[in-house]
Design an enzyme around this catalytic site. Structure first.
Site, PDB file in Angstrom:
ATOM      1  CD  GLU A 762      40.723  39.266  48.034  1.00  0.00           C
ATOM      2  OE1 GLU A 762      42.133  39.610  47.929  1.00  0.00           O
ATOM      3  OE2 GLU A 762      40.378  38.307  48.615  1.00  0.00           O
ATOM      4  CB  CYS A 796      46.709  40.932  43.091  1.00  0.00           C
ATOM      5  SG  CYS A 796      46.402  40.575  44.524  1.00  0.00           S
TER       6      CYS A 796
END
Length: 999
Positions: A762, A796
């Site tokens: 990720e 994020c």
């Protein structure tokens, strides 16, 4: 008070024991009398002439159309372009609009010229404004004065409610305060020349002021957050005091409106604290609305009675049934919290009737005011007052301007004091209020609908509310596991705030301690790692024993040796260990959250949510493993038996980030362990303590040391772990640059490597929110700020670009600037802090470099100054950023936002998709066509519609992106565990010597 009246009140208290059932004959008698007094009249709401082709009647028959109608009315004020009004109407109603609205709305002219379309748009606006005038007394106080004067002349008092947009900045809170002061002063001047109206100007306690103002307390601060009652009080009271002083001088009555359920207690606290201040303790015209749909309203009334007796000055209590039931109920259910409201209207009606006598207990302390449009309720109030022999002036009835006119007139004819809750404000922006009123009065349970639309018989309308007994669940077989998210802590509850405060105090007493592995674990040879509080860099949080590079070899070797025994444990046993870990985390959740506040600087809610998400990962992956573990038969052909089975891959390396230092590593470690892999876990060096705590909890839950090994340390530990040939799976969360290096390294096959390494990565995001020309600006700006400043932008999933339609651009940036300037920046250990520090000096310097780039590429709209020690970066917003600029392309990982403009929704989508990332995105729009286009073309892993773009929930919103935002399945989803296993298929011939085996 005279002796005669005191005797009346003494007798009233003596009669308090009157049973509710004994009042039924009086309720029926009084109800019939009121029905006769209102006969022949009809509420404006249900007069077919006022709405083209009786749209309201159609809305009551068709719930789908009703939702579309009210959504359209709600969106209309945002749309400035007349042609767009027409196209929006077509989106909502399609061909139905032709028959529904006819030529008056002009929908048959959809194919007309531009001028024709604009004229049609004007006619639509005019029609809706005409509807709004039914419920809104005027666009300004000056415009409303003649309407208020007419009400007074007709024998009805009023309480003005100033409508407006939601308060999202402190400057807007100041404007609301000033608007209230202006209204009080103007109304005070206007009413002096009015004729006397004895019934409206005097009650059982003495004179009443002609002017009354209803106050929306949430409009007096942009931070009405129950997490910080003291901070809220300071902000609100500073703006309330000048209003109370003016009300004392005029005089005028002030009533606090009650709002959403989670703010109830803080509003009660503000009311009692303010009117306990010495200058205002003798003010006799302070009032407060209470909602009967709250389960604890009786407790609140008793508290107010006790407080008022001690204060020695009467107050007004306006008892209403409540206007936020639908939204409050959904929000509480969504959060997983117990709903504090009655869940059926009959329960609310019954509770209302139970509360009426309570408000009559101390007539010398309480001026009771009853807000209702229900014939049965009106009769029940009158019957209760009659039974207690209260004089008619000891209570008043409050109804909404423009609604229930027959009952207004009936009560006036009966000789009762009637006061109308009277909204004043711009007509189209008042649509939010208008829609709420329409929803209430066209609902299936609306009394006005039952009487004036459904024509139910009087006997049914006057029947006592019937509350169904709770159903006793039938005995049934044990149900399968059903995952439910762990609720975040409800900081509106005092005991929850106290628990967090106690945990923070406990952590502060333990700062600076040493944490190292237990004797049963691998002895680490690295140096001690220091964790420091990013809000107070001189404050040592903890020192944690770190790993050396040589420890990686020993840890992987140990994990390899223990893999066989671990994978042979049953899936159920491994799953139960995850559930035990979840239980331990839940028991320690406030302590863990407090350590997270100290080590990585997360504010209260963010830290609590991180622990809750870790618990979710444990429970969800435990359930998923038990679903995946049994062999699955494939096909049903006779003579063969095919099963798919899953097996573990071996040693998994988990390389975790610091920004979600509990949830993300817990999820990655749990997924690897429950699927039968052994794990070597490297937490971020910026959150070594929390990584150590996670590991200790897994051990306490039964995971053996060596099956899981924690190696705190710097990048060199992660690099050695990724490169080790015995590591079969790498689970990584972090930056794009590091993720790509891991993928590159994992592609190399080293001597002795048993299989191709699998990488789950990720990585970053450059996430955008689109705000189109139909958006609700209140929601859009609040959502953008939440998404770009949450945890100081260190997510994020955070928003770093907002793309605004040109028609919305100017009002958007004007209000955005004020809202950003109103953010509370400070120490996350304080409950009111909204924006805390960034993680360390390196992060701070990197973000500040991007701010300098932004000043070169665009125009600085706002940069919040921060004058305090610590690694703080004030939220910063730039305009005039172009799609090719670095600020529009590169991940910043801090509270920096670029505002861009788009000519159309298609243009906005093109800009949003124009980066190398595809993680999260959001849309604020009320155009069905644009929302459909976003669902189809917005290229992100997680798309959020009319809500912030952070805060994905395990199981409900599996999280992850593509392109350069990551590789692998979404975390918290049903595909995630499959990445940690190998899939095998076993095919058996079951046809033996001509006979198929029965086995």
């Amino acid at each position: 008070m005279c002796d005669a009246r005191s005797a009346v009140y003494t007798e009233a208290r003596r009669l308090m024991t009157t049973s509710p059932a004994s009042l039924e004959p009086a309720i029926l008698r009084i109800g019939q009398q009121l029905a006769q007094l209102s006969a022949g009249l009809s509420p404006t709401l249900f007069d077919g002439r006022w709405w083209s082709q009786s749209a309201i009647h159609l809305a009551m028959k068709d719930p789908v159309f009703k939702a579309r109608l009210f959504h359209f009315i709600d969106a209309l004020p945002a749309v400035a372009d007349d042609a767009r009004v027409v196209s929006l109407a077509e989106e909502y109603f399609g061909d139905l609009g032709h028959d529904l609205f006819g030529l008056q709305w002009g929908l048959r002219a959809l194919a007309a010229t531009g001028i024709g379309a604009r004229l049609t748009g004007k006619s639509i606006r005019k029609q809706v404004e005409q509807m709004a005038r039914t419920f809104i007394a005027g666009a300004t106080v000056e415009e409303a004065v003649p309407v208020l004067a007419a009400l007074w002349k007709e024998g009805r008092a009023w309480s003005v409610d100033l409508l407006g947009e939601a308060t999202i900045s402190e400057r807007e809170a100041d404007r609301y305060r000033d608007h209230c002061r202006h209204a009080l002063a103007l109304l005070g001047d206007a009413v002096r020349a009015w004729p006397g109206a004895g019934r409206l100007e005097r009650d059982h306690l003495g004179d009443l002021p002609r002017v009354q103002l209803s106050l929306k307390i949430s409009a007096l601060t942009s931070r009405l957050d129950p997490i910080d009652p003291d901070g809220v009080y300071r902000a609100v009271a500073a703006r309330l005091r000048p209003l109370v002083e003016l009300a004392v001088a005029l005089p005028a009555g002030l009533t606090f409106d009650m709002e959403q359920a989670d703010t109830k207690d803080v509003l009660l606290s503000i009311f009692t604290r303010l009117f306990d201040e010495p200058p205002y303790r003798a003010f006799p015209f302070a009032g407060l609305a209470l909602q009967a749909y709250h389960r604890d309203t009786e407790r609140d009334i008793r508290h107010l009675l006790h407080w008022t007796k001690a204060r020695g000055t009467p107050i007004t209590v306006r008892l209403v049934k409540g206007a936020y039931w639908d939204s409050d109920t959904v929000r509480y259910r969504q959060a997983g919290w117990p709903v504090p409201l009655f869940e059926h209207k009959a329960e609310t009606d019954a509770n209302y009737e139970r509360l009426v006598p309570l408000l009559f207990e101390e007539p010398q302390l309480i001026r009771p005011a009853f807000g209702t449009h229900n014939l049965r309720t009106l009769a029940a109030i009158e019957a209760a007052a009659e039974a207690r022999q209260l004089p008619p002036d000891a209570l008043e009835y409050q109804m909404i301007f423009g609604m229930a006119e027959p009952f207004q007139q009936a009560m006036v004819k009966l000789g009762r004091r009637v006061r109308l809750y009277t909204p004043v404000g711009q007509l189209l922006p008042g649509m939010a209020y208008l829609v709420r009123r329409l929803l209430e009065n066209t609902s299936n349970e609306s009394f006005l609908r039952k009487e004036y639309v459904e024509s139910q018989p009087l006997s049914r309308l006057l029947a006592a509310p019937v509350v169904a007994s709770p159903a006793v669940p039938a005995a049934s077989a044990p149900a399968e596991r059903s995952f439910v998210n762990e609720p975040h802590s409800d900081f509106a509850r005092a005991e929850v705030r106290q628990a967090m405060s106690a945990a923070i105090a406990k952590v502060r007493s333990q700062l600076g301690g040493r944490w190292e592995p237990a004797s049963t674990e691998l002895a680490l040879a690295g140096s001690w790692l220091e964790s420091r509080n990013p809000a107070r860099p001189n404050e040592l949080v903890a020192t944690v024993r770190g790993a050396a590079v040589d420890d990686v070899v020993r840890a992987v070797q140990m994990a390899s040796e223990r893999h066989e025994a671990w994978r042979r444990r049953s899936a159920a046993e491994r799953a139960d260990m995850l559930r035990s870990a979840a239980t331990l985390m839940n028991e320690r959740r406030f302590d863990i959250a407090a350590w997270e506040i100290a080590e990585v600087g997360k504010p209260w809610r963010e830290a609590d949510a991180d622990v809750a998400e870790a618990i979710d990962f444990l429970r969800f992956y435990a359930d998923e493993m038990e679903r995946l573990a049994p062999p699955r038969r494939l096909g049903d052909r006779p003579g063969e038996l095919n099963h798919r089975v899953y097996g573990s891959r071996g040693v998994a390396a988990v390389v975790a980030p610091w920004n979600f230092p509990f949830a993300i590593p817990t999820g990655m470690v749990a997924a690897a362990l429950v699927t039968g892999n052994t794990v070597v876990f490297k937490p971020s060096e910026r959150s070594s303590l929390l990584g150590r705590m996670i590991t200790d909890i897994f051990f306490a839950a039964g995971v053996p040391p060596g099956v899981l090994t924690c190696l705190p340390g710097g990048p060199e530990i992660g690099q050695a772990l990724v490169a080790h040939p015995q590591v079969a799976t790498i689970a990584f969360t972090g930056s794009k640059a590091v993720g790509l290096r891991i993928i590159q390294e994992a592609a190399r096959v080293a001597p002795g490597q048993p299989m191709v390494k699998r990488v789950l990565a990720e990585m970053g995001g450059k996430n955008a929110i689109i705000v189109d020309e139909t958006a609700d600006l209140d929601e859009a700006i609040t959502g953008v700020i939440t998404s770009f400043t949450g945890y100081a932008g260190q997510k994020c999933s955070a928003c770093s670009r907002v793309i605004v339609h040109r028609a919305m651009y100017d009002p958007f940036i004007a209000r955005l600037r004020e809202a950003v300037m109103s953010l509370e920046i400070g120490d996350p250990m304080e409950p009111g802090t909204q924006v805390g520090p960034v993680i360390d000096a390196r992060a701070q310097a990197g973000i500040e470099r991007y701010i300098e780039i932004g000043r070169q590429e665009g125009t600085e709209l706002v940069h919040c100054p921060v004058n305090r020690p610590g690694y703080f970066v004030g939220p910063t917003v730039f305009t005039d950023i172009r799609p090719h600029h670095r600020l529009a392309q590169e991940e910043i990982f801090g509270p920096v936002l670029s505002v861009m403009t788009a000519e159309s929704f298609a243009d906005a989508l093109r800009i949003a998709n124009g980066t190398e990332y595809a993680l999260t995105g959001g849309v604020y729009a009320r155009s069905p066509a644009n929302l459909a286009l976003a669902r189809e073309q917005f290229d992100v892993g997680n798309l959020y519609v009319n809500r912030p773009i952070t805060g994905a929930m395990v199981g409900r919103q599996p999280f992850g992106g593509h392109r350069f935002s990551g590789v692998g399945a979404k975390t918290g989803g049903e595909d995630y565990l499959a990445q940690f296993v190998v899939s095998r298929v076993v095919s058996e011939n079951t046809l033996r010597r001509g006979f198929e085996s029965a086995e």
